[in-house]
Design an enzyme around this catalytic site. Structure first.
Site, PDB file in Angstrom:
ATOM      1  N   GLU A 292     -12.934  18.868  -3.717  1.00  0.00           N
ATOM      2  CA  GLU A 292     -12.174  18.604  -2.476  1.00  0.00           C
ATOM      3  C   GLU A 292     -11.082  17.603  -2.822  1.00  0.00           C
ATOM      4  O   GLU A 292     -11.239  16.827  -3.752  1.00  0.00           O
ATOM      5  CB  GLU A 292     -13.065  17.911  -1.433  1.00  0.00           C
ATOM      6  CG  GLU A 292     -14.274  18.666  -1.027  1.00  0.00           C
ATOM      7  CD  GLU A 292     -15.277  17.754  -0.312  1.00  0.00           C
ATOM      8  OE1 GLU A 292     -14.871  16.731   0.304  1.00  0.00           O
ATOM      9  OE2 GLU A 292     -16.469  18.050  -0.383  1.00  0.00           O
TER      10      GLU A 292
ATOM     11  N   LYS B 264      -9.215  14.138  -2.716  1.00  0.00           N
ATOM     12  CA  LYS B 264      -9.637  12.787  -2.348  1.00  0.00           C
ATOM     13  C   LYS B 264      -8.547  12.211  -1.459  1.00  0.00           C
ATOM     14  O   LYS B 264      -7.484  11.825  -1.928  1.00  0.00           O
ATOM     15  CB  LYS B 264      -9.830  11.915  -3.585  1.00  0.00           C
ATOM     16  CG  LYS B 264     -10.320  10.532  -3.215  1.00  0.00           C
ATOM     17  CD  LYS B 264     -10.807   9.748  -4.400  1.00  0.00           C
ATOM     18  CE  LYS B 264     -11.522   8.473  -3.987  1.00  0.00           C
ATOM     19  NZ  LYS B 264     -10.816   7.647  -3.018  1.00  0.00           N
TER      20      LYS B 264
ATOM     21  N   ASP C 161      -6.360   9.870   0.776  1.00  0.00           N
ATOM     22  CA  ASP C 161      -6.067   8.447   0.676  1.00  0.00           C
ATOM     23  C   ASP C 161      -5.832   7.909   2.079  1.00  0.00           C
ATOM     24  O   ASP C 161      -4.700   7.705   2.499  1.00  0.00           O
ATOM     25  CB  ASP C 161      -4.818   8.277  -0.200  1.00  0.00           C
ATOM     26  CG  ASP C 161      -4.674   6.865  -0.697  1.00  0.00           C
ATOM     27  OD1 ASP C 161      -5.594   6.055  -0.458  1.00  0.00           O
ATOM     28  OD2 ASP C 161      -3.643   6.567  -1.308  1.00  0.00           O
TER      29      ASP C 161
ATOM     30  N   TYR D 263      -9.936  14.303   8.605  1.00  0.00           N
ATOM     31  CA  TYR D 263     -10.471  15.337   7.721  1.00  0.00           C
ATOM     32  C   TYR D 263     -11.909  14.956   7.386  1.00  0.00           C
ATOM     33  O   TYR D 263     -12.166  13.847   6.931  1.00  0.00           O
ATOM     34  CB  TYR D 263      -9.652  15.434   6.418  1.00  0.00           C
ATOM     35  CG  TYR D 263      -8.427  16.294   6.578  1.00  0.00           C
ATOM     36  CD1 TYR D 263      -7.312  15.808   7.256  1.00  0.00           C
ATOM     37  CD2 TYR D 263      -8.384  17.587   6.085  1.00  0.00           C
ATOM     38  CE1 TYR D 263      -6.187  16.598   7.426  1.00  0.00           C
ATOM     39  CE2 TYR D 263      -7.270  18.385   6.248  1.00  0.00           C
ATOM     40  CZ  TYR D 263      -6.181  17.890   6.923  1.00  0.00           C
ATOM     41  OH  TYR D 263      -5.077  18.676   7.089  1.00  0.00           O
TER      42      TYR D 263
ATOM     43  N   LYS E   7      -9.390  10.937 -10.510  1.00  0.00           N
ATOM     44  CA  LYS E   7      -8.078  10.522 -10.003  1.00  0.00           C
ATOM     45  C   LYS E   7      -6.923  11.264 -10.680  1.00  0.00           C
ATOM     46  O   LYS E   7      -7.045  11.717 -11.806  1.00  0.00           O
ATOM     47  CB  LYS E   7      -7.892   9.014 -10.232  1.00  0.00           C
ATOM     48  CG  LYS E   7      -8.887   8.136  -9.498  1.00  0.00           C
ATOM     49  CD  LYS E   7      -8.626   8.186  -8.019  1.00  0.00           C
ATOM     50  CE  LYS E   7      -9.286   7.062  -7.260  1.00  0.00           C
ATOM     51  NZ  LYS E   7      -8.640   5.792  -7.312  1.00  0.00           N
TER      52      LYS E   7
ATOM     53  N   CYS F 264      35.037  -2.645 -10.482  1.00  0.00           N
ATOM     54  CA  CYS F 264      34.311  -1.431 -10.862  1.00  0.00           C
ATOM     55  C   CYS F 264      34.032  -1.462 -12.366  1.00  0.00           C
ATOM     56  O   CYS F 264      34.957  -1.661 -13.164  1.00  0.00           O
ATOM     57  CB  CYS F 264      35.143  -0.197 -10.513  1.00  0.00           C
ATOM     58  SG  CYS F 264      34.457   1.318 -11.201  1.00  0.00           S
TER      59      CYS F 264
ATOM     60  N   CYS G 169      36.318   1.625 -14.032  1.00  0.00           N
ATOM     61  CA  CYS G 169      37.790   1.642 -14.078  1.00  0.00           C
ATOM     62  C   CYS G 169      38.406   0.263 -13.825  1.00  0.00           C
ATOM     63  O   CYS G 169      39.621   0.117 -13.854  1.00  0.00           O
ATOM     64  CB  CYS G 169      38.317   2.649 -13.058  1.00  0.00           C
ATOM     65  SG  CYS G 169      38.122   2.058 -11.367  1.00  0.00           S
TER      66      CYS G 169
ATOM     67  N   CYS H  93      33.928   1.266  -5.162  1.00  0.00           N
ATOM     68  CA  CYS H  93      35.124   1.166  -5.995  1.00  0.00           C
ATOM     69  C   CYS H  93      36.240   1.818  -5.191  1.00  0.00           C
ATOM     70  O   CYS H  93      36.092   2.946  -4.722  1.00  0.00           O
ATOM     71  CB  CYS H  93      34.893   1.926  -7.305  1.00  0.00           C
ATOM     72  SG  CYS H  93      36.421   2.367  -8.135  1.00  0.00           S
TER      73      CYS H  93
ATOM     74  N   CYS I  24      39.195   6.834 -10.127  1.00  0.00           N
ATOM     75  CA  CYS I  24      38.170   6.276 -11.024  1.00  0.00           C
ATOM     76  C   CYS I  24      37.469   7.432 -11.749  1.00  0.00           C
ATOM     77  O   CYS I  24      36.999   8.372 -11.113  1.00  0.00           O
ATOM     78  CB  CYS I  24      37.167   5.482 -10.212  1.00  0.00           C
ATOM     79  SG  CYS I  24      35.741   4.939 -11.160  1.00  0.00           S
TER      80      CYS I  24
HETATM   81  S1  IVH Z   1     -17.425  11.764  -0.504  1.00  0.00           S
HETATM   82  C1  IVH Z   1     -20.810   8.203  -1.175  1.00  0.00           C
HETATM   83  N1  IVH Z   1     -15.218  13.079  -0.285  1.00  0.00           N
HETATM   84  O1  IVH Z   1     -13.307   7.907  -1.119  1.00  0.00           O
HETATM   85  C2  IVH Z   1     -19.418   8.431  -0.886  1.00  0.00           C
HETATM   86  N2  IVH Z   1     -15.087  10.715  -0.177  1.00  0.00           N
HETATM   87  O2  IVH Z   1     -14.641   6.058  -3.200  1.00  0.00           O
HETATM   88  C3  IVH Z   1     -19.159   9.879  -0.759  1.00  0.00           C
HETATM   89  N3  IVH Z   1     -12.818   9.857   0.141  1.00  0.00           N
HETATM   90  O3  IVH Z   1     -15.356   5.905   0.863  1.00  0.00           O
HETATM   91  C4  IVH Z   1     -17.772  10.082  -0.469  1.00  0.00           C
HETATM   92  N4  IVH Z   1     -11.822  11.802   0.227  1.00  0.00           N
HETATM   93  O4  IVH Z   1     -13.467   7.100   1.993  1.00  0.00           O
HETATM   94  C5  IVH Z   1     -15.766  11.864  -0.305  1.00  0.00           C
HETATM   95  N5  IVH Z   1     -13.338  14.426  -0.109  1.00  0.00           N
HETATM   96  C6  IVH Z   1     -13.886  13.209  -0.111  1.00  0.00           C
HETATM   97  C7  IVH Z   1     -13.129  12.030   0.033  1.00  0.00           C
HETATM   98  C8  IVH Z   1     -13.761  10.799  -0.011  1.00  0.00           C
HETATM   99  C9  IVH Z   1     -11.647  10.505   0.289  1.00  0.00           C
HETATM  100  C10 IVH Z   1     -12.967   8.388   0.155  1.00  0.00           C
HETATM  101  C11 IVH Z   1     -14.063   7.920   1.057  1.00  0.00           C
HETATM  102  C12 IVH Z   1     -14.997   7.095   0.240  1.00  0.00           C
HETATM  103  C13 IVH Z   1     -14.195   6.817  -0.976  1.00  0.00           C
HETATM  104  C14 IVH Z   1     -15.159   6.759  -2.141  1.00  0.00           C
END
Ligand code: IVH
Length: 674
Positions: free
Chosen positions: A114, A116, A118, A232, A322, A416, A419, A432, A437
């Site tokens: 999935e 991650k 932010d 999400y 990451k 400038c 020139c 300029c 130029c």
């Molecule tokens: S599963 C036990 N799935 O990342 C924690 N976390 O470093 C299981 N996060 O606190 C987390 N996307 O806030 C999971 N697809 C995802 C995620 C996700 C973002 C965040 C989440 C968590 C942190 C973990």
């Protein structure tokens, strides 16, 4: 006892609205127009006002409640919200798989990948299907109660959608379930919020996560509601009255209940497939509506997850893999000043080369003198440099703690650097003032030849610089006289007979050009392709535009006073008139587009996305332009409509995030017919 007919009507309306919300927000497949939706909604509001005894907390009208006196009420999570172990390389991901296989004792393990997200990690509690409490992650054990603000998020259902036959239970919903996920703000909305913050003299947010967090911690839920946040879902906390067998099954169930889950989530048969998915998502990262900083790889089978268990800090069944960071630190070796095609002087930091997101960066812009001073950047500083997608890398801020005392301030030059003509300040920018130029001329020639201008592919920056240095291109108009200089051209290194002939033919072909492209090509300050189109439609001919008064220009939708001033100034300048005359004398023919007197799309910006049953995109574009509308490729706050066909993709998400009116193919055709 039979139900009160009014209550029956109210319930039916709520169901309708919830259903259409689900189609719109979760499945991305609306089946009614915004106007129809608004009608249902209004009807419900009126009925509830008339019969307050039938009001209910899960009614779609009850998302925005009264402001709070204070925040700070905390809640204890039933199960701690742990964090994930991080990996930054393929090797580390393979190591993780090894550890998993050692415990599970199977050759191949299935994983779910999935994104991650932010954002702000949050927890939502549902009792018998009803949303009762929402909180932030906090320190993992105790979070902040933000129920009222979370209720305003359209992608958080106030009641779970009814689903017959839930696994392991007879009831339609579990007695108690805590759903966990991330609150996010679309990148575009983030930009817009910062624009408004800056306009009001308020501090800007450093990134979308901070602005989502700030938006969730408002006392007044009405403010949160305006911020266009999304939720999400990625997992659960405490669950009573249901059992899940796999992570993928859980995510699918969450979607059925009315939550958004990422369309990128993928079940992978092995760690190798999961690693590949990571790379694929990383490549498409900049297209995504939201910021993501990696993927999460999770063991799919819940039994396996339980066998693996967790350490005090993170589960052993999951890994955050990451992406390459888009921000790095490096040192500023010196600062140079670059002169652009319109004469703008930009300070550019020359850096100790550093790899950012897979690209080596050795220059980064400091934008303006003012920004450089505000950020307090000195030559010799260690600085954060960010590269976001395709945009030019920029210096974010210095790492003040790393200063040695040897750093020196940089001052913009009074003349400038190319020139040596005088420099003038206009607003935040230094210019300029010399129209001859070399930096400006070379830049303007490259711009004229670019794709949106005369589209002469054979004349890129390198070739232009070479011709300029050899005295063959001294002015924009010289391009159209190169034909007579063929003998000199073929004597230059790298200019073969055949490619030179090709270039000459390309130039000849380019000589028929639309008025809007012609305007774009002239490098008039502030005129990009969309303003070029507006001007060409309004004035219809070069003659009329050249003689257009400032008042007339300012009266046009989309042209501000500064732009009007630039245009008038440009045509006032004798040498610009001469250049244009010389271009036309070389045989360039401007094709004037018919000016729509009063089209139904007059002054409207439309974005087209997806595929259509009735017409090709070109045909749709033509229909809109014929009626005075403008078709643009990207969605912004200035877009009036988005015409969405099948499989519309991320543009539709962005349009929704910006509350742009969405038109289906049928609605569009109906409007055109009228
Ligand atoms: S599963 C036990 N799935 O990342 C924690 N976390 O470093 C299981 N996060 O606190 C987390 N996307 O806030 C999971 N697809 C995802 C995620 C996700 C973002 C965040 C989440 C968590 C942190 C973990």
């Amino acid at each position: 006892m039979t139900m009160d007919p009014i209550l029956k009507e109210i319930k039916a309306l709520r169901e309708q609205i919830n259903h259409h919300n689900y189609l719109y927000y979760i499945l991305n497949q609306p089946s009614i127009s915004d106007a129809e939706y608004d009608r249902f909604f209004k009807q419900l509001v009126e009925l509830e006002k008339k019969y307050p005894e039938f009001l209910a907390p899960d009614s779609p009208t009850q998302r925005v409640g009264a402001p709070l006196e204070s925040l700070g009420k905390t809640v204890l999570h039933d199960l701690p919200m742990l964090s994930l172990d991080n990996a930054f390389s393929e090797e580390e991901a393979l190591e993780f798989d090894k550890r998993v296989r050692k415990v599970i004792q199977r050759e191949e393990i299935e994983y779910v990948v999935e994104p991650k997200y932010d954002g702000v990690s949050s927890s939502l509690v549902y009792e018998n299907g009803l949303f009762t409490r929402g909180s932030t992650r906090g320190d993992g054990f105790r979070g902040e109660d933000i129920t009222g603000n979370l209720r305003t998020i359209q992608t958080i259902p106030l009641r779970l959608r009814k689903m017959p036959g839930l696994e392991g239970s007879d009831a339609p919903f579990p007695r108690h379930i805590e759903i966990r996920g991330e609150v996010l703000i679309p990148k575009e909305v983030f930009k817009e919020i910062n624009r408004i913050q800056a306009e009001n003299g308020l501090p800007i947010f450093a990134n979308p996560r901070n602005s989502a967090s700030g938006s969730l911690r408002q006392l007044d839920p009405a403010i949160t509601a305006r911020r266009n946040l999304h939720f999400y879902a990625w997992g659960t906390g405490k669950v009573e009255g249901a059992r899940f067998h796999s992570q993928i099954g859980l995510l699918n169930q969450l979607k059925e209940w009315g939550f958004r889950v990422s369309p990128e989530m993928t079940l992978c048969p092995s760690i190798e497939a999961a690693v590949q998915k990571h790379h694929q998502i990383e490549t498409g990262r900049k297209e995504m509506t939201f910021d993501i900083d990696g993927v999460v790889i999770k063991v799919n089978k819940i039994d396996d997850q339980q066998k693996l268990g967790e350490t005090a800090r993170h589960p052993r069944w999951g890994l955050a893999y990451k992406f390459k960071p888009m921000q790095m630190t490096t040192r500023i070796l010196k600062i140079e000043v670059q002169v652009g095609r319109t004469g703008i002087l930009t300070p550019v930091a020359i850096l100790e080369p550093v790899e950012i997101g897979g690209v080596t960066v050795s220059r980064a812009t400091l934008h303006t003198e003012g920004e450089m001073l505000e950020k307090n950047v000195l030559v010799g500083d260690t600085v954060f440099v960010e590269r976001a997608g395709d945009v030019i890398p920029e210096v974010i801020k210095p790492v003040v703690e790393k200063r040695t005392g040897q750093e020196t301030p940089f001052h913009m030059p009074l003349e400038c650097p190319v020139c040596h003509a005088a420099v003038e300040k206009e607003g935040a920018y230094l210019f300029c003032i010399n129209l001859s130029c070399p930096a400006q001329i070379q830049g303007k020639i490259v711009h004229l030849c670019s794709r949106k201008g005369f589209d002469i592919a054979g004349l890129g920056k390198k070739k232009v610089d070479q011709l300029y240095e050899n005295g063959l291109l001294k002015n924009l108009s010289d391009i159209f006289y190169l034909k007579s200089k063929k003998d000199e051209l073929v004597r230059l290194p790298g200019w073969e007979e055949k490619s030179t002939q090709n270039l000459i033919e390309q130039i000849e072909k380019s000589k028929r050009i639309s008025f809007s492209r012609f305007l774009y090509s002239l490098s008039i300050r502030g005129i990009g392709s969309s303003v070029g189109k507006i001007l060409s439609q309004h004035f219809g001919s070069l003659d009329r535009l050249e003689n257009g008064a400032q008042e007339e220009l300012t009266g046009i939708f989309g042209i501000g006073p500064e732009l009007a001033n630039n245009i008038v100034h440009f045509f006032y300048e004798e040498r610009n008139r001469e250049t244009i005359a010389r271009i036309l004398k070389a045989g360039v023919q401007i094709e004037y587009e018919a000016v729509p007197v009063k089209g139904i799309w007059a002054g409207k910006k439309v974005v087209i996305t997806g595929t259509f049953k009735s017409h090709s995109r070109e045909e749709l574009t033509e229909k809109i332009e014929k009626e005075g509308g403008e078709v643009t490729s990207s969605v912004s706050s200035k877009t009036h409509f988005i015409l969405a066909g099948e499989n519309p993709g991320s543009k539709l998400d962005k349009a929704r995030a910006l509350e742009v009116r969405v038109l289906s193919e049928e609605e569009f055709l109906e409007m055109v017919k009228e």
